[in-house]
Design a protein around this motif. Structure first.
Motif, PDB file in Angstrom:
ATOM      1  N   UNK A  46       0.829  -1.212   0.000  1.00 54.42           N
ATOM      2  CA  UNK A  46       0.000   0.000   0.000  1.00 54.42           C
ATOM      3  C   UNK A  46       0.860   1.258   0.000  1.00 54.42           C
ATOM      4  N   UNK A 105      -8.080   3.205  -4.762  1.00 56.75           N
ATOM      5  CA  UNK A 105      -7.134   4.324  -4.601  1.00 56.75           C
ATOM      6  C   UNK A 105      -5.791   3.851  -4.082  1.00 56.75           C
ATOM      7  N   UNK A 106      -5.811   2.930  -3.146  1.00 55.56           N
ATOM      8  CA  UNK A 106      -4.573   2.516  -2.487  1.00 55.56           C
ATOM      9  C   UNK A 106      -3.699   1.685  -3.414  1.00 55.56           C
ATOM     10  N   UNK A 112     -10.185   5.952  -9.385  1.00 54.72           N
ATOM     11  CA  UNK A 112      -9.776   4.905  -8.449  1.00 54.72           C
ATOM     12  C   UNK A 112     -10.528   5.136  -7.133  1.00 54.72           C
ATOM     13  N   UNK A 113     -11.637   4.438  -6.924  1.00 58.01           N
ATOM     14  CA  UNK A 113     -12.487   4.729  -5.765  1.00 58.01           C
ATOM     15  C   UNK A 113     -11.774   4.530  -4.422  1.00 58.01           C
ATOM     16  N   UNK A 114     -12.087   5.415  -3.508  1.00 55.95           N
ATOM     17  CA  UNK A 114     -11.524   5.313  -2.166  1.00 55.95           C
ATOM     18  C   UNK A 114     -12.356   4.397  -1.280  1.00 55.95           C
ATOM     19  N   UNK A 115     -11.700   3.865  -0.270  1.00 53.16           N
ATOM     20  CA  UNK A 115     -12.384   2.982   0.674  1.00 53.16           C
ATOM     21  C   UNK A 115     -13.471   3.762   1.413  1.00 53.16           C
ATOM     22  N   UNK A 163     -16.100   5.057   0.156  1.00 51.24           N
ATOM     23  CA  UNK A 163     -16.679   6.159  -0.625  1.00 51.24           C
ATOM     24  C   UNK A 163     -17.744   5.677  -1.606  1.00 51.24           C
ATOM     25  N   UNK A 176      -7.529  13.684  -8.123  1.00 50.67           N
ATOM     26  CA  UNK A 176      -6.248  13.135  -7.666  1.00 50.67           C
ATOM     27  C   UNK A 176      -5.633  12.179  -8.677  1.00 50.67           C
ATOM     28  N   UNK A 204      -1.902   9.955 -10.740  1.00 52.87           N
ATOM     29  CA  UNK A 204      -1.721   8.490 -10.730  1.00 52.87           C
ATOM     30  C   UNK A 204      -2.097   7.912 -12.101  1.00 52.87           C
ATOM     31  N   UNK A 214      -3.569   6.465   5.040  1.00 53.55           N
ATOM     32  CA  UNK A 214      -5.016   6.275   5.295  1.00 53.55           C
ATOM     33  C   UNK A 214      -5.837   7.159   4.366  1.00 53.55           C
ATOM     34  N   UNK A 269      -4.887   8.208   1.423  1.00 54.71           N
ATOM     35  CA  UNK A 269      -4.776   7.625   0.070  1.00 54.71           C
ATOM     36  C   UNK A 269      -5.814   6.515  -0.072  1.00 54.71           C
ATOM     37  N   UNK A 270      -5.874   5.663   0.921  1.00 51.90           N
ATOM     38  CA  UNK A 270      -6.819   4.546   0.861  1.00 51.90           C
ATOM     39  C   UNK A 270      -8.260   5.040   0.764  1.00 51.90           C
ATOM     40  N   UNK A 271      -8.529   6.150   1.411  1.00 52.19           N
ATOM     41  CA  UNK A 271      -9.884   6.719   1.381  1.00 52.19           C
ATOM     42  C   UNK A 271     -10.137   7.543   0.123  1.00 52.19           C
ATOM     43  N   UNK A 272      -9.152   7.643  -0.736  1.00 53.11           N
ATOM     44  CA  UNK A 272      -9.329   8.430  -1.959  1.00 53.11           C
ATOM     45  C   UNK A 272      -9.289   9.926  -1.714  1.00 53.11           C
ATOM     46  N   UNK A 273      -8.621  10.330  -0.645  1.00 51.11           N
ATOM     47  CA  UNK A 273      -8.578  11.755  -0.301  1.00 51.11           C
ATOM     48  C   UNK A 273      -7.207  12.384  -0.532  1.00 51.11           C
ATOM     49  N   UNK A 274      -6.243  11.555  -0.914  1.00 49.83           N
ATOM     50  CA  UNK A 274      -4.905  12.070  -1.194  1.00 49.83           C
ATOM     51  C   UNK A 274      -4.300  11.227  -2.309  1.00 49.83           C
ATOM     52  N   UNK A 275      -3.421  11.839  -3.082  1.00 47.66           N
ATOM     53  CA  UNK A 275      -2.776  11.102  -4.168  1.00 47.66           C
ATOM     54  C   UNK A 275      -1.740  10.143  -3.596  1.00 47.66           C
TER      55      UNK A 275
END
Lengths: 298, 238
Positions: A114, A147-148, A173-176, A178, A196, A200, B49, B51-57
């Motif tokens: 990750x 996203x990750x 790239x969907x976030x967890x 969301x 974002x 990427x 965290x 990034x995983x939530x799609x809130x940061x690159x």
């Protein structure tokens, strides 16, 4: 030039002939069969479509998809799924794609670290065997990564330049956490106003084997059709990937009620109003025919 | 405050950038590196965290609210080696918009393509990029197209490969180097094919527009802004 809807889903009621998993969005009694899709396609002069598997990853779960591909071989190509923990994904992929019309597989996870600072060797990624198989068998990989996982992509794309890659739904790239369903039962993905993915997935444009779907606008926009707030993203994708690497798609059936299939057949000219006629034709089907190798209609 | 030389002013006008080698050095550089590394490590998990939530690159991260974390991040905003040039070019009417204390991971592709930040109608917008570690060629160094800040140049188009940008110049440099550029100009971070993250700080300034930054923006560091000049720079009340 054919008009091709490059990403749709069809499914039937759960039955012994067509077993599948259920979810709030595709309960056991719901059906959105191929014939319903074909009705919409014919009504709006759409020639062909890519059927993307939902409802499970096992061979049995693909029964209805395989049935549709066999019934309408000049109208559809298929994208399958691979069980995340399958001990032999190559065997699974080969069995599904052997002369069936399934041309590739969809991945949501890439199976690497990750933390981008810990990323070094794509051979250690869990999905590396799937990419190896795709390279060997010339399968397309259909990607809608989390996203990750977004930072893992260029390592794989770089390692397998011969694999044709399709980034789903605007390269998002969907976030967890969301993901929700709206009042129409459509997937809704909460995204930040600043895209974002500019940092990427959009950076994959330099790899010529990567293409992008112009689809799924309803899931990311907070505006009504034609989702004008996403015009900039479309412009960015056009600028970066160029006219030959973008493919229009509707994401049927989620869009049937709102905004309607017919509306989505005109969304590209609304969001990219400066395209020439031939450029529009490329995005509406020419690129999909060439990149995915659709057969000529009989 | 060190005002720019006539040569520097000419280069700024014509090419849109200036390089200040050893802009920060000695104990100040050590303080900066130490604070950077400490807070980057402290903030990393939270960034992952997000990034995983799609809130940061996933490809770079900025230390949140750096000015509130260590005074060295405030001290570099009006650092003497380049502050005089900033003041000169903005007719002594400069405001800070914000800092980006940024770590960029090695990656097969640069995290950003060639771009300008603002259009010609924007008030003069200046960035100063400070290398916190040595940034060698091919490890995410700054790239700029000299002269691209002028209204009569271009049009420019973002190429797929960073090195394909016509007329560009890259800026490898030692830790402590500061590169000042007009943000109308086309710039980027070159690919980082090394195994070393690029650590840099990007300070963003503009010629003052009344009301652009309110006094609440940097109120949390008000106690560190005791001179009238610094309070003006941070848009704080007198």
């Amino acid at each position: 030039m054919p008009r091709i809807d490059a990403h749709v889903h069809v499914f039937t009621k759960v039955s012994p002939e067509f077993p599948r998993e259920v979810s709030p969005n595709w309960p056991a009694e719901r059906e959105e069969p191929a014939e319903k899709l074909l009705g919409e396609m014919d009504k709006h002069q759409i020639d062909q479509a890519v059927l993307v598997q939902i409802g499970g990853t096992s061979i049995e779960h693909h029964s209805y998809l395989l049935h549709c591909l066999k019934s309408y071989p000049d109208r559809f190509l298929g994208i399958g799924l691979v069980p995340p923990d399958h001990p032999n994904p190559t065997e699974h992929m080969s069995e599904l794609a052997d002369g069936t019309g399934i041309i590739g597989f969809r991945l949501f996870e890439l199976g690497g670290p990750r933390d981008i600072f810990a990323t070094t060797d794509a051979r250690e990624f869990k999905t590396h065997p799937i990419w190896e198989c795709a390279a060997e068998k010339d399968y397309v990989l259909w990607l809608y990564p989390r996203s990750i996982d977004a930072h893992l992509l260029p390592y794989l794309v770089q390692a397998f330049p011969q694999v044709r890659v399709v980034l789903n739904h605007l390269g998002m790239t969907p976030g967890k956490g969301k993901f929700t369903l709206d009042e129409f039962g459509r997937p809704q993905i909460q995204v930040s106003g600043y895209n974002l993915n500019m940092h990427t997935t959009y950076r994959l444009a330099r790899f010529e084997n990567v293409t992008v779907h112009l689809s799924g606008q309803y899931a990311f926009s907070r505006e009504a059709y034609p989702y004008q707030n996403l015009a900039g993203w479309h412009g960015n994708l056009l600028n970066d990937f160029g006219i030959k690497r973008l493919m229009w798609a509707t994401d049927f059936p989620w869009i049937l009620e709102e905004p309607g299939y017919g509306e989505l057949t005109t969304i590209i000219e609304k969001l990219l109003p400066n395209l020439s006629e031939s450029e529009l034709a490329d995005i509406m089907g020419g690129n999909a025919k060439r990149f995915l190798r659709f057969p000529n209609r009989s | 405050m060190i005002r720019p030389t006539p040569e520097q002013k000419k280069q700024w006008e014509q090419e849109g950038y200036l390089v200040f080698e050893n802009a920060i050095q000695g104990d100040d550089l050590k303080r900066l590196q130490s604070a950077f590394d400490f807070w980057a490590a402290e903030c990393k998990e939270e960034w992952l965290d997000r990034v995983e939530a799609g809130e940061a690159a996933a490809t770079f991260y900025d230390i949140p609210n750096p000015l509130e974390k260590d005074p060295i991040f405030i001290d570099i905003i009006d650092y003497p080696s380049y502050y005089g040039a900033l003041m000169e070019f903005t007719d002594d009417d400069l405001i800070l918009l914000g800092p980006q204390v940024r770590t960029v991971a090695p990656w097969p592709v640069s995290y950003t393509g060639w771009h300008p930040d603002v259009g010609q109608s924007n008030p003069l917008h200046i960035k100063v990029q400070i290398y916190v570690n040595d940034v060698a060629k091919g490890s995410g160094e700054f790239g700029f197209v000299p002269g691209s800040h002028k209204p009569d140049t271009g049009p420019y188009k973002r190429p797929l490969l960073q090195e394909s940008m016509p007329g560009h110049k890259t800026f490898p440099g030692k830790a402590g180097t500061a590169i000042m550029f007009n943000s109308c100009g086309w710039h980027t971070s070159m690919d980082n094919a090394s195994d070393t993250p690029r650590k840099s700080i990007i300070l963003i300034y503009e010629k003052r527009t009344p009301g652009k930054i309110g006094p609440e923006q940097f109120a949390a560091i008000s106690e560190h802004c005791t001179t009238p000049e610094r309070r003006k720079l941070f848009s704080l009340a007198d």
